[in-house]
Enzyme design. Structure first.
Site, PDB file in Angstrom:
ATOM      1  N   ASP A  93      -7.842 -19.357  -2.014  1.00  0.00           N
ATOM      2  CA  ASP A  93      -6.427 -19.551  -1.673  1.00  0.00           C
ATOM      3  C   ASP A  93      -6.362 -20.647  -0.615  1.00  0.00           C
ATOM      4  OD1 ASP A  93      -3.637 -17.777  -1.861  1.00  0.00           O
ATOM      5  OD2 ASP A  93      -3.877 -18.902   0.037  1.00  0.00           O
ATOM      6  N   LEU A  94      -5.489 -21.639  -0.886  1.00  0.00           N
ATOM      7  CA  LEU A  94      -5.424 -22.762   0.061  1.00  0.00           C
ATOM      8  C   LEU A  94      -4.813 -22.297   1.390  1.00  0.00           C
ATOM      9  CD1 LEU A  94      -4.400 -25.823  -2.127  1.00  0.00           C
ATOM     10  CD2 LEU A  94      -6.582 -24.659  -1.920  1.00  0.00           C
TER      11      LEU A  94
ATOM     12  N   ASP B  64      -1.004 -21.527  -5.091  1.00  0.00           N
ATOM     13  CA  ASP B  64      -2.155 -22.228  -4.512  1.00  0.00           C
ATOM     14  C   ASP B  64      -3.387 -21.330  -4.563  1.00  0.00           C
ATOM     15  OD1 ASP B  64      -1.424 -20.384  -2.641  1.00  0.00           O
ATOM     16  OD2 ASP B  64      -1.531 -21.734  -0.910  1.00  0.00           O
TER      17      ASP B  64
END
Ligand SMILES: Nc1nc2c(ncn2[C@@H]2O[C@H](COP(=O)(O)OP(=O)(O)OP(=O)(O)O)[C@@H](O)[C@H]2O)c(=O)[nH]1
Length: 383
Positions: free
Chosen positions: A260-261, A303
């Site tokens: 996950d960004l 994301d």
């Protein structure tokens, strides 16, 4: 190269035209069949009546001779009656053969004949000419006249029989020739219909294949993320279920890696969605390059990404992979942002330790990923 038959029925309009043509040709075959059947029946009646003419000419001769010789008035009347009847039917039938028209059939019912041609017509005309001197009725004839008529008929009897034979033969030949012509037309129409049918089958097969390909394309698209080209959540869960089932059968280990960004929202907010999209696309490319060919790589959220890596269990190998992903993210940070403003948090779950159920593995990896986020992000965590 073989002739591509299917191009002949490439479009829907051509296919419909081919089907209509097939129906028309089929109808032609059917009508020709009915036509042949009607003609064969009509020809058989005509040939039968031509044969009856021979018998009538014999009956006329016999009745005429009897009348000429009979002394008894009753016998004379019977002979006159017989002659009149035979003569009337004979002449009416000749007229029907000559110009077409109605006569009396063998069963006494009216029959319509077509005019005969060529040799048949010549035989009919000659017979009409031969019988012209004969009276239609003997009632008013004197003995001398009767005798002359009887002598005349006896003299020309063989000639009349020969002419009627000629008529029969001509009718038989005409019938055979006409039937052959119709059969030729019928065979041609049948062959065309057959060729057309093959084209229709090929055309339908082609359209069916196109529809199948189209459906397969749509199904594949439904499993892809349009932005990055990676599998989407649906595609990943289906592929992962297959891979995990296979791994479970062989009791093979492996890892599920959830990513996950960090700090992605500000990229969108400050630099705009197109820049955010570009970051996602380039990160997906890097992930695909970093992962093995046999790994399943997917984008399962805004994301959020995931890797399913069968065979990846060695702690050093896992660390190495995660480090390369973190480094890739650092390289992708847009110039407008400060270093470390964009990162990636990674959680690892092992499908030897945590079983082979995809939901359990995702939950475990999610937990690990939040550990990484809690630790400040831009790092990985494995239990
Ligand atoms: N450009 C772009 N943005 C997207 C897309 N899908 C989701 N997002 C955005 O991604 C952001 C994800 O939000 P967050 O999970 O809070 O992202 P974050 O800032 O990295 O926060 P943490 O994950 O908590 O570190 C949201 O602002 C979404 O609108 C997309 O396809 N393109």
């Amino acid at each position: 190269m073989p002739f591509p038959l299917s191009t002949l029925i490439g479009s829907r309009r051509r296919l419909v035209a081919a089907i209509l043509l097939f129906l028309a040709l089929d109808l032609t075959v059917l009508l020709t069949n009915l036509w042949i059947a009607r003609h064969v029946a009509g020809d058989a009646v005509a040939i039968n009546l031509a044969g009856r003419q021979r018998m009538l000419s014999q009956r006329m001769t016999k009745a005429l001779l009897l009348r000429a010789q009979a002394a008894d008035p009753v016998a004379q009347a019977i002979a006159e009656d017989e002659f009149r009847n035979a003569h009337a039917i004979f002449m009416r039938t000749l007229d029907a053969f000559a110009g077409g028209g109605q006569t009396t059939g063998s069963d006494g019912r009216p029959v319509v004949l077509d005019p005969v041609s060529d040799r048949g017509a010549a035989a009919v005309a000659s017979t009409q000419a031969l019988l012209a001197p004969l009276p239609a009725s003997l009632a008013d004839e004197q003995q001398a006249g009767l005798q002359r008529a009887a002598d005349y008929l006896v003299e020309h009897n063989v000639e009349i029989l020969t002419l009627m034979n000629t008529l029969t033969t001509a009718l038989e030949r005409d019938s055979v020739r006409r039937t052959e012509q119709l059969r030729l037309i019928q065979s041609g129409a049948f062959l065309l219909a057959l060729a057309n049918f093959v084209l229709i089958v090929v055309g339908l097969n082609r359209r069916f294949r196109e529809a199948e390909e189209e459906s397969a394309r749509w199904q594949a698209l439904a499993r892809l993320d349009p932005l990055t080209g990676l599998s989407n959540r649906k595609g990943f869960f289906e592929a992962a279920a297959r891979q995990l089932a296979r791994a479970k059968r062989g009791q093979e280990p492996g890892s599920l890696i959830l990513l996950d960004l960090d700090g992605f929202k500000p990229v969108n907010d400050r630099l705009g969605h197109p820049v955010g999209d570009a970051v996602l696309v380039r990160f997906a490319e890097r992930l695909r390059l970093t992962a093995r060919q046999s790994d399943e790589v997917a984008r399962i959220g805004g994301d959020e990404f995931v890797l399913l890596c069968p065979g990846l269990v060695d702690a050093h190998a896992i660390d190495d992979l995660c480090r390369r992903i973190v480094e890739a993210m650092a390289e992708l940070t847009p110039d407008e942002l400060a270093p470390k403003q964009l990162g990636v948090s990674i959680g690892v779950a092992s499908f030897f330790d945590h079983g082979y159920d995809i939901d359990t593995l995702i939950a475990q990896a999610d937990h690990a990923m939040y550990e990484a986020k809690r630790g400040g992000g831009d790092r990985w965590h494995r239990p």
